[in-house]
Scaffold this active site. Structure first.
Site, PDB file in Angstrom:
ATOM      1  N   ASP A 289      32.769  42.811  31.150  1.00  0.00           N
ATOM      2  CA  ASP A 289      33.977  42.215  31.744  1.00  0.00           C
ATOM      3  C   ASP A 289      35.217  42.389  30.867  1.00  0.00           C
ATOM      4  O   ASP A 289      35.876  41.414  30.491  1.00  0.00           O
ATOM      5  CB  ASP A 289      33.765  40.717  32.003  1.00  0.00           C
TER       6      ASP A 289
ATOM      7  N   GLU B 273      32.771  39.473  43.719  1.00  0.00           N
ATOM      8  CA  GLU B 273      33.345  38.732  42.598  1.00  0.00           C
ATOM      9  C   GLU B 273      34.303  39.622  41.811  1.00  0.00           C
ATOM     10  O   GLU B 273      34.593  40.752  42.199  1.00  0.00           O
ATOM     11  CB  GLU B 273      32.231  38.198  41.689  1.00  0.00           C
TER      12      GLU B 273
END
Length: 319
Positions: A38, A206
């Site tokens: 991420d 997401e």
């Protein structure tokens, strides 16, 4: 004849898949400490700073966007409120930007598989690791919520309004309006906007990242399964809208709220499960910054960076 027809159809499908995989470029060259999840990156006067999940938000620095060196963490000590949402004080998915002369970082605190989660905000005058001051919770969810407060992304629209998209795995991507003075939720606009989902449980959408290009806002999101090494099925899709709050539609006109989304990047060659992306504008163009699992390195999570191009119809592709 039927068997031959089936074989021909299978061969054609295989060729189509192979052609699609070959159409995706490999990640741009990066070296050094590039094992991340991420990632989010920004260019500062002293060079690039990249933050990622875990380790009080792991930090890496680079002078050339190629070689990255581990540089500690955003935080030296975890804020006390983290413990409510993660017994291991494990923050996720930071989002860094510079607004009004200061650096902002939104991030999530949760545990895997739980929607008892919160998004926090930290500020810094330099953006460098160890200089961040936590400003507390911006938005939170509980186990009774139908969405999840993870994977935040700040958008400042053409009118100067601030928006935070986030989420969510459960029921997809949400958005709230923020007050630019505080970086927290707007006092009068309390609407919880819904930007993207899919019709099939568990509605796995997401990691939103929104960028404005031309007359449109483009919502990039990660679909399917993350964080399973070589079994990961993550992929990145996009839709666009003339409004920050949607509706976002894909190239065919299907709404992202109805399961739409145009593919930007998926598994190919040594790249498995690309996703967890962020967007960054640099001197040579817009960048897609993401993680993937390296098929040639036993599924180790790696940093991926590609430039984003825009076709004649205004749709993004990576190169």
């Amino acid at each position: 004849m039927r068997r031959l027809s089936r074989l021909a159809a299978a061969a054609a499908a295989a060729l189509t898949l192979t052609a699609a995989a070959l159409a995706y470029p490999g990640p741009g060259r990066v070296t050094g400490d590039v094992v991340v999840h991420d990632p989010t990156m920004i260019r500062t006067p002293s060079g690039y700073v990249l933050y990622s999940t875990h380790g009080y938000l792991e930090a890496r620095t680079s002078t050339d966007r190629i070689h990255f060196t581990r540089a500690g963490n955003a935080f030296g000590t975890p804020p006390s409120w983290w413990r409510t949402y993660s017994s291991g004080n494990d923050p996720w998915a930071p989002d860094i930007s510079q607004q009004g002369g200061r650096y902002l970082m939104y991030y999530a605190v949760s545990s895997f598989g739980s929607n008892n989660s919160a998004i926090g905000l930290a500020t810094s005058s330099t953006g460098q690791p160890g200089t961040w001051t936590d400003q507390g919770i911006v938005y939170s969810t509980t186990t009774g919520s139908d969405h999840n407060a993870i994977d935040p992304n700040l958008l400042v629209d053409a009118q100067g309004r601030w928006w935070l998209s986030f989420g969510s795995y459960w029921t997809g991507i949400r958005m709230i309006r923020l007050d630019p003075a505080t970086g927290k939720r707007h006092s009068s606009d309390r609407t919880l906007y819904h930007l993207a989902t899919r019709p099939d449980a568990p509605y796995a959408v997401e990691a939103p990242a929104i960028i404005r290009h031309g007359n449109y806002y483009y919502l990039f999101a990660s679909y399917d399964r993350c964080c399973a090494g070589l079994d990961s099925t993550y992929k990145i899709k996009v839709g666009r809208s003339t409004s920050p709050t949607g509706p976002y539609v894909d190239r065919s006109g299907r709404r992202m709220l109805d399961g739409g989304g145009t593919m930007v990047l998926e598994t190919h060659d040594q790249v498995v499960g690309p996703g967890g992306q962020s967007l960054m504008s640099d001197v040579d163009g817009d960048l897609l910054v993401y993680h993937y699992y390296d098929r040639n390195d036993n599924g180790t999570p790696k940093l991926g960076i590609n430039l984003i191009g825009w076709d004649s119809a205004g749709w993004p592709y990576v190169y």
